[in-house]
Motif scaffolding. Structure first.
Motif, mmCIF file in Angstrom:
data_model
loop_
_atom_site.group_PDB
_atom_site.id
_atom_site.type_symbol
_atom_site.label_atom_id
_atom_site.label_comp_id
_atom_site.label_asym_id
_atom_site.label_seq_id
_atom_site.Cartn_x
_atom_site.Cartn_y
_atom_site.Cartn_z
ATOM 1 N N ALA A 256 7.120 -15.944 -12.273
ATOM 2 C CA ALA A 256 6.778 -15.680 -10.867
ATOM 3 C C ALA A 256 5.350 -15.155 -10.731
ATOM 4 C CB ALA A 256 7.773 -14.681 -10.268
ATOM 5 N N LYS A 257 4.924 -14.288 -11.672
ATOM 6 C CA LYS A 257 3.545 -13.776 -11.612
ATOM 7 C C LYS A 257 2.550 -14.908 -11.869
ATOM 8 C CE LYS A 257 2.391 -10.056 -10.981
ATOM 9 N NZ LYS A 257 2.167 -9.384 -9.655
ATOM 10 N N LEU A 258 2.907 -15.843 -12.779
ATOM 11 C CA LEU A 258 1.999 -16.973 -13.033
ATOM 12 C C LEU A 258 1.920 -17.877 -11.792
ATOM 13 C CD1 LEU A 258 0.182 -18.081 -15.296
ATOM 14 C CD2 LEU A 258 2.020 -19.688 -15.857
ATOM 15 N N GLY B 89 0.790 -1.239 0.000
ATOM 16 C CA GLY B 89 0.000 0.000 0.000
ATOM 17 C C GLY B 89 0.816 1.279 0.000
ATOM 18 N N THR B 90 2.161 1.157 0.019
ATOM 19 C CA THR B 90 3.013 2.346 -0.076
ATOM 20 C C THR B 90 3.614 2.495 -1.478
ATOM 21 O OG1 THR B 90 4.851 1.006 0.735
ATOM 22 C CG2 THR B 90 3.678 2.323 2.376
ATOM 23 N N GLY B 91 3.330 1.540 -2.389
ATOM 24 C CA GLY B 91 3.926 1.562 -3.725
ATOM 25 C C GLY B 91 3.170 2.481 -4.676
ATOM 26 N N LEU B 92 3.551 2.434 -5.959
ATOM 27 C CA LEU B 92 2.941 3.311 -6.971
ATOM 28 C C LEU B 92 1.423 3.109 -7.024
ATOM 29 C CD1 LEU B 92 3.116 5.243 -9.444
ATOM 30 C CD2 LEU B 92 3.537 3.212 -10.854
ATOM 31 N N ILE B 93 0.979 1.879 -7.245
ATOM 32 C CA ILE B 93 -0.462 1.626 -7.321
ATOM 33 C C ILE B 93 -1.076 1.634 -5.919
ATOM 34 C CG2 ILE B 93 -2.255 -0.031 -8.013
ATOM 35 C CD1 ILE B 93 -0.714 1.257 -10.384
ATOM 36 N N VAL C 151 -0.788 -5.685 -3.981
ATOM 37 C CA VAL C 151 -0.120 -4.897 -5.030
ATOM 38 C C VAL C 151 1.366 -4.760 -4.701
ATOM 39 C CG1 VAL C 151 -2.066 -3.617 -6.016
ATOM 40 C CG2 VAL C 151 -1.022 -2.794 -3.912
ATOM 41 N N THR C 152 1.921 -5.854 -4.145
ATOM 42 C CA THR C 152 3.357 -5.847 -3.841
ATOM 43 C C THR C 152 4.153 -6.021 -5.127
ATOM 44 O OG1 THR C 152 3.348 -8.249 -3.531
ATOM 45 C CG2 THR C 152 3.083 -6.891 -1.562
ATOM 46 N N ASN C 153 5.434 -5.708 -5.037
ATOM 47 C CA ASN C 153 6.369 -6.101 -6.094
ATOM 48 C C ASN C 153 7.658 -6.526 -5.422
ATOM 49 O OD1 ASN C 153 7.208 -6.711 -8.639
ATOM 50 N ND2 ASN C 153 6.874 -4.658 -9.469
HETATM 51 N N1 LIG Z 1 4.862 -1.918 -14.010
HETATM 52 C C1 LIG Z 1 3.826 -2.195 -14.776
HETATM 53 O O1 LIG Z 1 3.660 -1.609 -15.855
HETATM 54 C C2 LIG Z 1 2.813 -3.231 -14.316
HETATM 55 C C3 LIG Z 1 1.766 -3.587 -15.163
HETATM 56 C C4 LIG Z 1 0.790 -4.482 -14.689
HETATM 57 C C5 LIG Z 1 0.885 -5.021 -13.403
HETATM 58 N N2 LIG Z 1 1.952 -4.676 -12.598
HETATM 59 C C6 LIG Z 1 2.013 -5.253 -11.240
HETATM 60 O O2 LIG Z 1 1.610 -4.257 -10.316
HETATM 61 C C7 LIG Z 1 2.093 -4.607 -9.009
HETATM 62 C C8 LIG Z 1 2.448 -3.339 -8.243
HETATM 63 O O3 LIG Z 1 3.387 -2.575 -8.965
HETATM 64 P P1 LIG Z 1 3.899 -1.141 -8.451
HETATM 65 O O4 LIG Z 1 4.652 -0.541 -9.598
HETATM 66 O O5 LIG Z 1 2.805 -0.388 -7.792
HETATM 67 O O6 LIG Z 1 4.956 -1.604 -7.338
HETATM 68 P P2 LIG Z 1 5.959 -0.675 -6.485
HETATM 69 O O7 LIG Z 1 5.691 0.777 -6.694
HETATM 70 O O8 LIG Z 1 7.347 -1.188 -6.746
HETATM 71 O O9 LIG Z 1 5.545 -1.020 -4.983
HETATM 72 C C9 LIG Z 1 5.825 -2.261 -4.437
HETATM 73 C C10 LIG Z 1 5.179 -2.350 -3.068
HETATM 74 O O10 LIG Z 1 5.469 -3.664 -2.561
HETATM 75 C C11 LIG Z 1 5.850 -3.497 -1.207
HETATM 76 N N3 LIG Z 1 6.643 -4.626 -0.744
HETATM 77 C C12 LIG Z 1 7.883 -5.009 -1.124
HETATM 78 N N4 LIG Z 1 8.292 -6.067 -0.402
HETATM 79 C C13 LIG Z 1 7.269 -6.365 0.467
HETATM 80 C C14 LIG Z 1 7.080 -7.324 1.479
HETATM 81 N N5 LIG Z 1 8.039 -8.219 1.766
HETATM 82 N N6 LIG Z 1 5.928 -7.315 2.187
HETATM 83 C C15 LIG Z 1 4.938 -6.410 1.907
HETATM 84 N N7 LIG Z 1 5.052 -5.474 0.955
HETATM 85 C C16 LIG Z 1 6.216 -5.448 0.242
HETATM 86 C C17 LIG Z 1 6.628 -2.195 -1.173
HETATM 87 O O11 LIG Z 1 6.712 -1.746 0.167
HETATM 88 P P3 LIG Z 1 7.850 -0.717 0.706
HETATM 89 O O12 LIG Z 1 7.453 0.631 0.142
HETATM 90 O O13 LIG Z 1 7.720 -0.782 2.183
HETATM 91 O O14 LIG Z 1 9.156 -1.215 0.182
HETATM 92 C C18 LIG Z 1 5.720 -1.334 -2.042
HETATM 93 O O15 LIG Z 1 4.637 -0.842 -1.277
HETATM 94 C C19 LIG Z 1 3.259 -5.573 -9.257
HETATM 95 O O16 LIG Z 1 2.922 -6.863 -8.751
HETATM 96 C C20 LIG Z 1 3.401 -5.650 -10.764
HETATM 97 O O17 LIG Z 1 3.679 -6.957 -11.217
HETATM 98 C C21 LIG Z 1 2.885 -3.806 -13.023
#
Ligand SMILES: NC(=O)c1ccc[n+]([C@@H]2O[C@H](COP(=O)([O-])OP(=O)(O)OC[C@H]3O[C@@H](n4cnc5c(N)ncnc54)[C@H](OP(=O)(O)O)[C@@H]3O)[C@@H](O)[C@H]2O)c1
Length: 257
Positions: free
Chosen positions: A110-112, A8-12, A57-59
């Motif tokens: 990994a996503k699958l 919940g702190t990430g981009l989405i 919505v982790t990554n």
């Molecule tokens: N990039 C694309 O174009 C795209 C397209 C479709 C789908 N997606 C999917 O969308 C999802 C979210 O993407 P995003 O870009 O929003 O990700 P992001 O900004 O990189 O954020 C990742 C989040 O995961 C958290 N996280 C990391 N390790 C964790 C753990 N051990 N326990 C709990 N939380 C953890 C992070 O927390 P901290 O802030 O505390 O580190 C952060 O809140 C991904 O699964 C990705 O596959 C991405």
């Protein structure tokens, strides 16, 4: 309704938490930064107490093949086990359109694996498969750069704004589980080469994009339609060039990677 957003702190995640709160829901942003770790299990049971919905919505911090697989498998198993114990009624996870067509990549394997664990669990679920975010286009160009040249194929991509991903997720998270996958995507298709060329031009980045049918998408060869959603996908409205012009007005020019 209490909704826990893991990541919940990430981009989405941060956009989703804000929008859910604006809709009057109790949305909890859970991530290592807020003391909740889905890989180690730290803080998970407490965070999930009385939750109706959990959104993943982790990554992974690392996209290396073994590390990213371990991340999504361990995190998803921990989430589903804790959700079962807490009586959570809906697990929503964000995945990627075309995942099953992109399995030469360790990230998509990994996503699958994540999707398969969710399907095999007893928790009612919705898997949301989104196309690439507008915010991610710059990374595609950077990854494909050698010197001052960017090599990309003309395979199609139908990107969408992260803000629209979050809005679509609000609707899904507050609806009943579909026990299947739904696709969401942007309003327009581009060639990967064309999209990155546009991105670099508006950012006044001097790198040249060379169309190369054998150049990959993030390291793997992709077919013409591997990244585009099905006809049933729900499409968003924000257009890439409008978003790009708006976001480059706010941000300083980028330097070549
Ligand atoms: N990039 C694309 O174009 C795209 C397209 C479709 C789908 N997606 C999917 O969308 C999802 C979210 O993407 P995003 O870009 O929003 O990700 P992001 O900004 O990189 O954020 C990742 C989040 O995961 C958290 N996280 C990391 N390790 C964790 C753990 N051990 N326990 C709990 N939380 C953890 C992070 O927390 P901290 O802030 O505390 O580190 C952060 O809140 C991904 O699964 C990705 O596959 C991405």
């Amino acid at each position: 309704m209490k909704i826990v957003v893991i990541g919940g702190t990430g981009l989405i995640g941060s956009k989703l938490v804000k929008k859910l709160r604006e809709h009057g829901h109790e949305a909890v942003a859970a991530s290592p930064n807020t003391g909740v770790n889905s890989v180690t299990g730290e803080g998970l049971a407490d965070a999930l107490k009385d939750a109706s919905v959990v959104v993943d919505v982790t990554n992974s911090p690392s996209w290396e093949d073994a590390a990213v697989l371990k991340f999504f498998e361990t995190s998803t198993r921990n989430l589903l086990a804790n959700e079962a114990a807490a009586g959570v009624g809906h697990h929503v996870a964000l995945s990627v359109v075309g995942t099953e067509r992109l399995l030469k990549s360790g990230f998509f394997r990994a996503k699958l694996a994540q999707e398969n664990l969710i399907k095999a669990s007893s928790i009612p679920y919705t898997i949301v498969r989104a196309t690439q975010f507008f915010e991610f286009v710059k990374s595609i160009g950077d990854f494909s750069t050698v010197g001052d040249k960017v090599r990309l194929p003309s395979a199609l991509i139908q990107p969408m704004a992260a803000d629209d991903v979050a809005s679509a997720m609000v609707r899904i998270v507050t609806s009943s589980p579909v026990n299947g996958a739904v696709e969401i995507g942007g309003p327009e298709q581009f060639g990967l080469d064309e999209l990155v060329r546009l991105d670099l031009a508006v950012r006044q980045d001097p790198r040249e994009v060379i169309t190369d049918p054998h150049a990959g998408y993030y390291g793997i060869e992709v077919s013409e339609r591997a990244l585009v959603p099905d006809e049933s996908a729900r499409l968003s409205e924000a257009r890439f060039e409008d978003w790009l012009n708006q976001s480059t007005k706010q941000a300083p020019k980028s330097a070549p990677a």
